[in-house]
Design a protein around this motif. Sequence first.
Motif, PDB file in Angstrom:
ATOM      1  N   CYS A 257      84.193  65.099  79.038  1.00 22.38           N
ATOM      2  CA  CYS A 257      85.778  64.060  80.102  1.00 22.38           C
ATOM      3  C   CYS A 257      84.919  62.525  80.063  1.00 22.38           C
ATOM      4  O   CYS A 257      83.412  62.186  80.681  1.00 22.38           O
ATOM      5  CB  CYS A 257      86.232  64.512  81.220  1.00 22.38           C
ATOM      6  N   LEU A 258      85.772  61.076  80.107  1.00 25.36           N
ATOM      7  CA  LEU A 258      84.724  60.353  79.617  1.00 25.36           C
ATOM      8  C   LEU A 258      85.495  59.586  79.820  1.00 25.36           C
ATOM      9  O   LEU A 258      87.035  58.631  79.346  1.00 25.36           O
ATOM     10  CB  LEU A 258      84.004  59.919  78.555  1.00 25.36           C
ATOM     11  N   MET A 259      85.592  58.276  81.163  1.00 31.11           N
ATOM     12  CA  MET A 259      86.565  57.183  81.078  1.00 31.11           C
ATOM     13  C   MET A 259      86.118  55.683  80.923  1.00 31.11           C
ATOM     14  O   MET A 259      84.959  55.691  80.390  1.00 31.11           O
ATOM     15  CB  MET A 259      86.402  57.112  82.661  1.00 31.11           C
ATOM     16  N   THR A 260      87.139  55.106  80.139  1.00 34.07           N
ATOM     17  CA  THR A 260      87.217  53.841  79.211  1.00 34.07           C
ATOM     18  C   THR A 260      88.028  52.957  79.116  1.00 34.07           C
ATOM     19  O   THR A 260      89.173  53.526  79.646  1.00 34.07           O
ATOM     20  CB  THR A 260      86.777  54.131  77.989  1.00 34.07           C
ATOM     21  N   ASP A 261      87.439  51.842  79.782  1.00 35.07           N
ATOM     22  CA  ASP A 261      89.074  50.521  79.776  1.00 35.07           C
ATOM     23  C   ASP A 261      88.951  49.998  78.211  1.00 35.07           C
ATOM     24  O   ASP A 261      89.831  48.858  78.272  1.00 35.07           O
ATOM     25  CB  ASP A 261      88.202  49.270  80.285  1.00 35.07           C
ATOM     26  N   ASP A 378      83.825  54.251  87.928  1.00 34.38           N
ATOM     27  CA  ASP A 378      83.202  52.884  88.043  1.00 34.38           C
ATOM     28  C   ASP A 378      82.152  52.807  87.118  1.00 34.38           C
ATOM     29  O   ASP A 378      81.354  52.027  86.828  1.00 34.38           O
ATOM     30  CB  ASP A 378      82.836  52.259  89.393  1.00 34.38           C
ATOM     31  N   LEU A 379      81.254  53.416  87.427  1.00 29.99           N
ATOM     32  CA  LEU A 379      79.783  54.033  86.402  1.00 29.99           C
ATOM     33  C   LEU A 379      80.185  54.191  85.114  1.00 29.99           C
ATOM     34  O   LEU A 379      79.093  53.409  84.468  1.00 29.99           O
ATOM     35  CB  LEU A 379      79.544  55.221  87.186  1.00 29.99           C
ATOM     36  N   HIS A 380      81.028  54.800  84.965  1.00 26.91           N
ATOM     37  CA  HIS A 380      80.566  55.556  83.071  1.00 26.91           C
ATOM     38  C   HIS A 380      81.241  53.773  82.672  1.00 26.91           C
ATOM     39  O   HIS A 380      81.653  53.395  81.360  1.00 26.91           O
ATOM     40  CB  HIS A 380      81.785  56.589  82.924  1.00 26.91           C
ATOM     41  N   GLY A 382      81.448  51.148  83.682  1.00 22.79           N
ATOM     42  CA  GLY A 382      80.839  49.481  84.135  1.00 22.79           C
ATOM     43  C   GLY A 382      79.720  50.135  83.796  1.00 22.79           C
ATOM     44  O   GLY A 382      78.458  49.096  83.755  1.00 22.79           O
ATOM     45  N   TYR A 383      78.833  50.656  82.130  1.00 19.80           N
ATOM     46  CA  TYR A 383      77.885  50.709  82.138  1.00 19.80           C
ATOM     47  C   TYR A 383      76.907  49.202  81.660  1.00 19.80           C
ATOM     48  O   TYR A 383      75.458  49.776  81.723  1.00 19.80           O
ATOM     49  CB  TYR A 383      77.577  52.367  81.415  1.00 19.80           C
ATOM     50  N   GLU A 384      77.138  48.623  81.199  1.00 23.60           N
ATOM     51  CA  GLU A 384      77.137  47.516  80.435  1.00 23.60           C
ATOM     52  C   GLU A 384      76.022  46.647  81.366  1.00 23.60           C
ATOM     53  O   GLU A 384      75.147  45.601  81.188  1.00 23.60           O
ATOM     54  CB  GLU A 384      77.662  46.846  79.716  1.00 23.60           C
ATOM     55  N   SER A 385      76.790  46.687  83.091  1.00 24.68           N
ATOM     56  CA  SER A 385      76.626  45.903  83.458  1.00 24.68           C
ATOM     57  C   SER A 385      75.396  46.570  84.484  1.00 24.68           C
ATOM     58  O   SER A 385      74.917  46.269  86.054  1.00 24.68           O
ATOM     59  CB  SER A 385      77.439  45.163  84.673  1.00 24.68           C
ATOM     60  N   SER A 386      75.238  47.939  84.318  1.00 23.28           N
ATOM     61  CA  SER A 386      74.075  49.004  85.138  1.00 23.28           C
ATOM     62  C   SER A 386      73.072  48.198  85.070  1.00 23.28           C
ATOM     63  O   SER A 386      72.504  47.820  84.816  1.00 23.28           O
ATOM     64  CB  SER A 386      74.456  50.071  85.312  1.00 23.28           C
ATOM     65  N   ALA A 387      72.195  48.197  86.098  1.00 14.42           N
ATOM     66  CA  ALA A 387      70.224  48.504  86.261  1.00 14.42           C
ATOM     67  C   ALA A 387      69.699  49.274  85.233  1.00 14.42           C
ATOM     68  O   ALA A 387      69.939  50.763  85.360  1.00 14.42           O
ATOM     69  CB  ALA A 387      69.720  48.300  87.538  1.00 14.42           C
ATOM     70  N   PRO A 388      69.258  48.737  84.292  1.00  6.40           N
ATOM     71  CA  PRO A 388      68.257  49.957  83.626  1.00  6.40           C
ATOM     72  C   PRO A 388      67.516  50.455  83.923  1.00  6.40           C
ATOM     73  O   PRO A 388      66.921  49.924  85.191  1.00  6.40           O
ATOM     74  CB  PRO A 388      67.419  48.936  82.054  1.00  6.40           C
ATOM     75  N   TYR A 389      67.301  52.028  83.821  1.00  6.05           N
ATOM     76  CA  TYR A 389      66.165  52.652  84.606  1.00  6.05           C
ATOM     77  C   TYR A 389      65.085  52.147  83.709  1.00  6.05           C
ATOM     78  O   TYR A 389      64.462  52.059  82.808  1.00  6.05           O
ATOM     79  CB  TYR A 389      66.186  54.250  83.993  1.00  6.05           C
ATOM     80  N   VAL A 495      70.211  56.291  80.505  1.00  3.43           N
ATOM     81  CA  VAL A 495      69.497  56.882  81.484  1.00  3.43           C
ATOM     82  C   VAL A 495      69.684  56.880  82.356  1.00  3.43           C
ATOM     83  O   VAL A 495      69.668  57.797  83.411  1.00  3.43           O
ATOM     84  CB  VAL A 495      67.599  56.453  80.667  1.00  3.43           C
ATOM     85  N   ALA A 496      69.753  55.774  83.354  1.00  3.59           N
ATOM     86  CA  ALA A 496      69.790  55.772  85.174  1.00  3.59           C
ATOM     87  C   ALA A 496      72.044  55.863  85.021  1.00  3.59           C
ATOM     88  O   ALA A 496      71.510  56.512  86.417  1.00  3.59           O
ATOM     89  CB  ALA A 496      70.059  53.785  85.034  1.00  3.59           C
ATOM     90  N   LEU A 497      72.533  55.988  84.140  1.00  2.14           N
ATOM     91  CA  LEU A 497      74.118  56.233  83.914  1.00  2.14           C
ATOM     92  C   LEU A 497      73.208  57.533  83.893  1.00  2.14           C
ATOM     93  O   LEU A 497      74.353  58.172  85.134  1.00  2.14           O
ATOM     94  CB  LEU A 497      74.720  55.525  83.139  1.00  2.14           C
ATOM     95  N   SER A 498      72.977  58.415  82.843  1.00  2.32           N
ATOM     96  CA  SER A 498      73.337  59.999  83.177  1.00  2.32           C
ATOM     97  C   SER A 498      72.554  60.757  84.520  1.00  2.32           C
ATOM     98  O   SER A 498      73.162  61.484  84.589  1.00  2.32           O
ATOM     99  CB  SER A 498      71.791  60.553  81.709  1.00  2.32           C
ATOM    100  N   LEU A 499      71.318  59.775  85.241  1.00  2.25           N
ATOM    101  CA  LEU A 499      70.755  60.837  86.032  1.00  2.25           C
ATOM    102  C   LEU A 499      71.891  60.072  87.416  1.00  2.25           C
ATOM    103  O   LEU A 499      72.090  61.777  88.019  1.00  2.25           O
ATOM    104  CB  LEU A 499      69.814  60.131  86.808  1.00  2.25           C
TER     105      LEU A 499
END
Length: 514
Positions: A257-261, A378-380, A382-389, A495-499
């Motif tokens: 299951c994955l959220m997308t816009d 929000d995490l899934h 907005g993944y492109e704007s999150s901070a990389p691990y 990687v950060a999103l997965s954690l």
Amino acid sequence: MSEFHDIYVYNLRGNQRTAGEQSRREGGKVFDSGSRNTVAILLLVKRPGTVTSCALHYRDIGDYLDRKAKLAIVDAGSVADVPWEAINPSVAGDWINHRNAGFEVFASLSAKAGDKTGIFGTHSRGLATARDAWIYNSSRPTLGLNLEAMVTFYNDEVRRYANEANGCSVDGFINVDPRKFSWNRADKTQLKNGVLHAIGDDGYRQSSYRPFQKQNVHFSRQLNDMIYQLGTIYPSSETHNIGFYISGSGSTKPFSCLMTDLIPDVNLYGSEGGQFFPRYTYSATARGTLFAAMAEGDDNTLQQVDNVTDAALSDYRSTYGPEVSKDDIFHYVYGLLHSPEYRTTFEADLKKMLPRIPQVPGAERFQAFVEAGKALSDLHIGYESSAPYPLTEVTTGLAVEKDDFAFYEVTKMKYAGKAGAWDKTRIIYNSHLTLEGIPAEAQQYMLGSRSAVDWILERYQVKTDKASGIVNDPNDWSREHGLPRYIIDLIGRIVALSLETNRIVDSLPELELD
């Protein structure tokens, strides 16, 4: 069972239409390159007289066996030597992987099938183009050129057929060179009827082609094979909407299951389809039709319709209180569908039918799932704007003077090590750059049979379509968006999103269902 007295089923596994750990468990292909499907031996025994009862006997050969080991086991003895398991079919007709009887009492995700307690009014399969190489591309200009060449060729064939066919069948007349066009049945019918194709500017959109892989796409009823209900979900390029895509019924892969816009591809998880449940749908107002709005990209002719049903809202308010909103229900569902307990308890059900959603006991527990679902959404999205691990970038002595785009371009990434013993803490990014320090826990976030990190390595490579010769180069996305580090930072972000996904999922409360 009404025809035979005894049925013996020996499951030799070998389903290689899977990937990752599931593929390894399935083991070797029994017919080698001859089949990628599950192979089973069936012995059907019929004795004289009427069949009044049937005995079912089942044997699974086991996990992780290669082809040679499987054939050695089969060759080693007689039917009488096999430790058969007696099977008692469920009321639903399941021989193995019995569904949970309690699942049926929960509300369905969909109200479309006449279920008045269904939570969502509309759902849709993803976009099925039947010509992905032509309709999707990392490069917007390349996509435009491909479309123009394709449509020009098709329209020329329409005119040629009208002028020269002289009663000849379409199949016997048209040029079927796959480098020119990818024909489907609808195209042949439209050609026969003299229908010309056109490329509408509003058809250029962005899509979720695979998990965390955006692609440019051309979205239209005419140039795509099937758009299902997506026209009411993303009717124009200006429409903002979100929704979650679940794996399809009958899938051999674990539930996902994955959220997308963005518009989801029908095979978002690689194959076997799925269903998209949007937050909103859109209908035409008195100012125009839905199809006119799609053609003109005019959101002013559209009326937004809440896709969470009034019946669901009434039901949840009666359980959890009058403050519950439709947004709460939407995020509650997304949170609950990530529950490992839910996925394990109802694993067999989720493979065979749409999810059904229980109401967990207590407003506090409900709210915990709402908050988790909102955080995951929000995490899934907005993944492109999150901070990389913070991964370690190791440059080898092979590096030469290059601009940033050339330095960070990829051809085909891979993990360190070799097949069967991959070191997934390290990624060979390109000939002069290696990434190190990927936490092993990042691989635990799975989407289908691959981890989220696996999906990035699998999708972000230069690919040439064999039939058409069209090249899809992920580096074009980086260049056209002015982001030379897009791909390497995307790895860190996923990687950060997965954690973080793992952390949220691990914090979910127990269901405590009766």
